[in-house]
Design a protein around this motif. Structure first.
Motif, PDB file in Angstrom:
ATOM      1  N   SER A  13       0.809  -1.225   0.000  1.00  0.00           N
ATOM      2  CA  SER A  13       0.000   0.000   0.000  1.00  0.00           C
ATOM      3  C   SER A  13       0.843   1.277   0.000  1.00  0.00           C
ATOM      4  O   SER A  13       0.363   2.348  -0.383  1.00  0.00           O
ATOM      5  CB  SER A  13      -0.910   0.022   1.236  1.00  0.00           C
ATOM      6  OG  SER A  13      -0.160   0.308   2.410  1.00  0.00           O
ATOM      7  N   GLN A  14       2.101   1.168   0.450  1.00  0.00           N
ATOM      8  CA  GLN A  14       3.006   2.325   0.582  1.00  0.00           C
ATOM      9  C   GLN A  14       2.443   3.380   1.545  1.00  0.00           C
ATOM     10  O   GLN A  14       2.838   4.539   1.494  1.00  0.00           O
ATOM     11  CB  GLN A  14       3.311   2.948  -0.787  1.00  0.00           C
ATOM     12  CG  GLN A  14       4.007   1.982  -1.731  1.00  0.00           C
ATOM     13  CD  GLN A  14       4.381   2.622  -3.052  1.00  0.00           C
ATOM     14  OE1 GLN A  14       4.016   3.760  -3.355  1.00  0.00           O
ATOM     15  NE2 GLN A  14       5.122   1.893  -3.868  1.00  0.00           N
ATOM     16  N   LYS A  15       1.529   2.981   2.422  1.00  0.00           N
ATOM     17  CA  LYS A  15       0.993   3.882   3.440  1.00  0.00           C
ATOM     18  C   LYS A  15       1.706   3.710   4.780  1.00  0.00           C
ATOM     19  O   LYS A  15       1.399   4.390   5.749  1.00  0.00           O
ATOM     20  CB  LYS A  15      -0.510   3.631   3.630  1.00  0.00           C
ATOM     21  CG  LYS A  15      -1.370   4.078   2.456  1.00  0.00           C
ATOM     22  CD  LYS A  15      -1.416   5.602   2.386  1.00  0.00           C
ATOM     23  CE  LYS A  15      -2.344   6.089   1.284  1.00  0.00           C
ATOM     24  NZ  LYS A  15      -2.404   7.559   1.220  1.00  0.00           N
ATOM     25  N   LYS A  68      -4.997  -3.310   0.602  1.00  0.00           N
ATOM     26  CA  LYS A  68      -4.227  -2.277  -0.118  1.00  0.00           C
ATOM     27  C   LYS A  68      -5.169  -1.215  -0.688  1.00  0.00           C
ATOM     28  O   LYS A  68      -4.926  -0.004  -0.560  1.00  0.00           O
ATOM     29  CB  LYS A  68      -3.413  -2.924  -1.240  1.00  0.00           C
ATOM     30  CG  LYS A  68      -2.675  -1.925  -2.119  1.00  0.00           C
ATOM     31  CD  LYS A  68      -2.021  -2.625  -3.303  1.00  0.00           C
ATOM     32  CE  LYS A  68      -1.492  -1.617  -4.314  1.00  0.00           C
ATOM     33  NZ  LYS A  68      -0.932  -2.276  -5.521  1.00  0.00           N
ATOM     34  N   GLN A  69      -6.264  -1.659  -1.306  1.00  0.00           N
ATOM     35  CA  GLN A  69      -7.211  -0.718  -1.915  1.00  0.00           C
ATOM     36  C   GLN A  69      -7.935   0.115  -0.855  1.00  0.00           C
ATOM     37  O   GLN A  69      -8.177   1.308  -1.043  1.00  0.00           O
ATOM     38  CB  GLN A  69      -8.235  -1.485  -2.771  1.00  0.00           C
ATOM     39  CG  GLN A  69      -7.685  -2.042  -4.073  1.00  0.00           C
ATOM     40  CD  GLN A  69      -6.851  -3.297  -3.883  1.00  0.00           C
ATOM     41  OE1 GLN A  69      -6.844  -3.903  -2.818  1.00  0.00           O
ATOM     42  NE2 GLN A  69      -6.128  -3.689  -4.914  1.00  0.00           N
ATOM     43  N   LEU A  90      -6.708   1.056   1.913  1.00  0.00           N
ATOM     44  CA  LEU A  90      -5.736   2.016   2.429  1.00  0.00           C
ATOM     45  C   LEU A  90      -5.472   3.155   1.445  1.00  0.00           C
ATOM     46  O   LEU A  90      -5.083   4.252   1.851  1.00  0.00           O
ATOM     47  CB  LEU A  90      -4.405   1.311   2.752  1.00  0.00           C
ATOM     48  CG  LEU A  90      -4.384   0.493   4.043  1.00  0.00           C
ATOM     49  CD1 LEU A  90      -3.199  -0.466   4.052  1.00  0.00           C
ATOM     50  CD2 LEU A  90      -4.334   1.402   5.264  1.00  0.00           C
ATOM     51  N   THR A  91      -5.672   2.888   0.165  1.00  0.00           N
ATOM     52  CA  THR A  91      -5.263   3.870  -0.850  1.00  0.00           C
ATOM     53  C   THR A  91      -6.418   4.492  -1.626  1.00  0.00           C
ATOM     54  O   THR A  91      -6.204   5.397  -2.436  1.00  0.00           O
ATOM     55  CB  THR A  91      -4.297   3.204  -1.862  1.00  0.00           C
ATOM     56  OG1 THR A  91      -4.945   2.058  -2.447  1.00  0.00           O
ATOM     57  CG2 THR A  91      -3.017   2.757  -1.184  1.00  0.00           C
ATOM     58  N   SER A  92      -7.653   4.001  -1.410  1.00  0.00           N
ATOM     59  CA  SER A  92      -8.791   4.554  -2.165  1.00  0.00           C
ATOM     60  C   SER A  92     -10.036   4.520  -1.289  1.00  0.00           C
ATOM     61  O   SER A  92      -9.998   4.079  -0.144  1.00  0.00           O
ATOM     62  CB  SER A  92      -9.020   3.744  -3.447  1.00  0.00           C
ATOM     63  OG  SER A  92      -9.527   2.452  -3.134  1.00  0.00           O
TER      64      SER A  92
END
Length: 724
Positions: free
Chosen positions: A469-471, A714-715, A717-719
């Motif tokens: 996720s790069q978060k 991942k999604q 966290l990012t959207s």
């Protein structure tokens, strides 16, 4: 199988949880000992038992009962014993004697049909007569339910669970919808409920049946580690399971899916023009993880650090002579600067060294730290590596068997400013969510783990998804320390991870990795006998410190067969007083066993290893030592255990063993993957023996795609992806 009729004389032992009993039955004037599950049977009743005779060395002949039905006693003596047993509230032995003295063989009929006559007995007024009548009716209802269920071939143990759940409404509830058993009674699956439903005359096209079949199909996907399945996948699996008529299959499945959605029993997620389906608890847990991570990142980090001083301390050699490399330095600084961070790396890359340095820095700044890991074995390794107290996540979060699972949560957060969790790749979605709920907003959270190992046994791929996720701040340790390069175990672990075949010799390296080519799995047993009886001694390793790790449970080279063979080698004792057979497995005192289900009452979890300390046949209990605790298991609970001389590679996560033997053959091809082999090799501390077919090993190393799981962390966290 024999059938025996007699009168139940005395119950010697009875487990209140399972109903397992040892009892005397008078048959044709002789008393015999019988054992089996007894519920709602009492002294004095006439019983008909089906079962087999067994001979016990110490206790002689015993009748092992598989089914038992009863009739009310008809003789005065039997009636008195029956009423004296305490089954009817308000009637004890002395009162039973007075009742039978007054009404004789008509006593039970008087209680049932003319309870007002009970007042003719001394000491019985109208109120007591009414109470006895009510208790009798309750007992009759229990008997009615049990007889009905057993007439449908429901085992006594299963019938007891049903009655405990639904009480006097049992017949009505399961007749209306037997599939509710799957949701209401732990351990009941679709196939069990479906078998009962068909006996009750439920139609194959019943909407109850189709909905339950769909939920079962979703659960099967989730049991393989996924958090979602495509709608197409679920419909295909449900169609095969339910065997619906071809012409109405699609329509019935659509109708059932629509109703499940309306009842909020499923969640749908649309992503990249495809529809995914899951159970609500899985959706809310994964969505909750994302929300908690983002919230923690929004809260400011601790501000008590003098980073000029810390940079200096991190970059200099300390009093122990430890000097961190650049990657380790970056990991330590990032953990202090970021609220949530990850440090990942393979064996020999210095994770433990980094953490020891970080703990020194935290101590110097008076930061309150807690260390934890998913399993007891992983927590013990953390303690051994750092010298600091570490506990399991279940203990850290104060597990409670009450609804909610853990005492620690948003309202009762952990008392810590910095929490370090090791073996993070093992944490499944549900445990991760429980952990994040208990993290105070001010605290830093650091995950340690090896992202290249197998993902968790439970659902999700948390560590991998957080990194992707790069978060979350991630530090990768890739440099192998010089002293670690002397170990072929560590060198070959990294070779496998890079897609290279392991090597058996490097000049100057320890000979701690051995590869033995072997084509025939049948030859494995004699090879293991030689390893355990001769070869381990050359490395000064005791047999009890070695384990066989295999990809799967079935087959010639699966855990089930290997455990049978290894038991003969490592625990050949034959004395019958110290062994029993249950659920198709012989257990002996001294055997190594593994728990295969989470048992929250005993506080023992899937994958925990123990040693059988004692087997008490008269009391029907086994004592097992798990670490420093000795736990008692009723014989009826032994389906929660398996032998653990050989265990699956998945179950070995978080553990280390002095010696590891890894058989890999083509019969394992379905599960062969790089991270599987890599995980197995990294479990070895002093010796790793890889044995099997070179092409099977090459196939495992080549396959780097088997760990993909359908998740949306991942999604999330990012959207703004949401279910509908």
């Amino acid at each position: 199988m024999e059938e025996i009729a007699g009168v139940l004389e005395r119950v010697i032992f009875k487990s209140p949880e399972t109903g397992f009993s040892v009892f005397n039955v008078k048959v044709s004037g002789q008393s015999i000992i019988a054992k089996g599950v007894l519920q709602n049977l009492h002294q004095g009743q006439s019983v008909v038992m089906q079962g087999v005779w067994e001979f016990h060395q110490k206790f002689g002949r015993q009748f092992s009962v598989t089914n038992c039905s009863a009739e009310l006693p008809t003789h005065a003596d039997g009636i008195q014993k029956y009423l004296s047993s305490g089954l009817i509230k308000g009637i004890g032995p002395k009162f039973a004697e007075r009742l039978v003295a007054r009404f004789g063989i008509n006593t039970l009929e008087i209680i049932d049909k003319e309870p007002e006559k009970l007042t003719q007995v001394e000491g019985v007024g109208p109120q007591r007569a009414m109470a006895i009548c009510a208790a009798w009716k309750d007992q009759k209802e229990i008997s009615r339910v049990m007889v009905f269920l057993q007439s449908k071939d429901v085992s006594t143990g299963f019938a007891v669970k049903i009655f405990k759940t639904y009480g006097q409404q049992s017949i009505e509830k399961i007749t209306e919808n037997p599939y509710r058993l799957v949701e209401d009674i732990w351990g009941v699956g679709f196939k069990t409920a479906d078998g009962l439903a068909l006996k009750l005359g439920i139609e194959k096209e019943s909407l109850y049946r189709i909905k339950s079949g769909i939920l079962h199909s979703i659960s099967e996907l989730l049991n393989n580690g996924h958090l979602y399945g495509t709608v197409t996948q679920v419909k295909e699996e449900a169609g095969k399971l339910l065997e619906l008529p071809e012409e109405s299959n699609d329509l019935l499945l659509k109708q059932a899916l629509h109703e499940l959605y309306r009842e909020e029993k499923i969640k749908l997620v649309s992503y990249e023009d495809e529809h995914f389906i899951t159970l609500p608890q899985y959706y809310y847990v994964e969505k909750g993880i994302a929300k908690k991570i983002l919230q923690l990142n929004e809260y400011p980090p601790l501000n008590r650090f003098d980073f000029d001083q810390i940079y200096k301390q991190v970059c200099e050699q300390d009093a122990r002579g430890v000097l961190l490399n650049e990657q380790q330095q970056r990991g330590a600084i990032s953990a202090l600067q970021q609220k949530v961070s990850i440090i990942t790396g393979g064996p020999g890359t210095g994770k433990t060294t980094l953490i020891k340095k970080l703990l020194d820095l935290l101590d110097a700044n008076k930061i309150k730290v807690k260390l934890a890991a998913p399993t007891g074995r992983a927590a013990k390794r953390m303690f051994e590596g750092t010298g600091r107290y570490a506990e399991t996540l279940h203990r850290l979060l104060e597990f409670s068997p009450m609804p909610g699972g853990f005492t620690r949560n948003e309202q009762n957060a952990l008392d810590a400013e910095f929490i370090i969790v090791d073996e993070a790749s093992m944490i499944d979605a549900f445990l991760m969510y429980a952990l994040l709920r208990a993290i105070p907003s001010k605290a830093h959270l650091l995950f340690l783990g090896d992202v290249d190992q197998l993902p968790s046994v439970g659902a999700g791929n948390i560590l991998n998804d957080l990194i992707a996720s790069q978060k979350v701040c991630v530090t990768r340790l890739t440099e192998i320390f010089r002293q670690a390069q002397d170990s072929l175990i560590i060198v070959n672990a990294h070779n496998i991870n890079q897609g290279k075949f392991p090597v058996s010799f490097i000049e100057g390296s320890k000979r701690d990795f051995v590869f033995v080519p072997q084509k025939n799995p049948e030859e494995l047993f004699s090879f293991l006998a030689e390893v355990y009886t001769k070869k381990l001694a050359h490395y000064h390793i005791k047999p009890e410190d070695a384990v066989v790790l295999v990809p799967m449970n079935r087959g010639i080279a699966g855990t089930a067969r290997l455990n049978q063979e290894l038991q003969k080698i490592l625990n050949p004792r034959e004395d019958t007083e110290h062994q029993i057979m249950r659920f198709g497995q012989v257990y002996k005192v001294g055997d190594r066993v593994m728990q295969i289900k989470n048992n929250y009452d005993k506080f023992v979890f899937n994958g925990d290893l123990g040693i059988i300390e004692a087997i008490d046949i008269p009391e029907q209990v086994m004592k097992i030592q798990f670490g420093e605790r000795v736990l008692e298991y009723d014989f009826a609970e032994l389906n929660e255990l398996v032998l653990s001389y050989a265990i699956s590679i998945h179950k070995s996560q978080g553990s280390e063993f002095s010696a590891v033997i890894i058989p890999i053959f083509m019969q394992h091809f379905v599960l062969l993957a790089r991270n599987l082999l890599y995980t197995a090799v990294t479990r070895a501390k002093k010796l790793c023996i890889l044995v099997g077919e070179p092409r099977a090993i090459a196939m495992a190393i080549k396959n780097n795609k088997n760990s993909e799981r359908q998740t949306f962390l991942k999604q999330y966290l990012t959207s703004d992806l949401e279910a509908r």
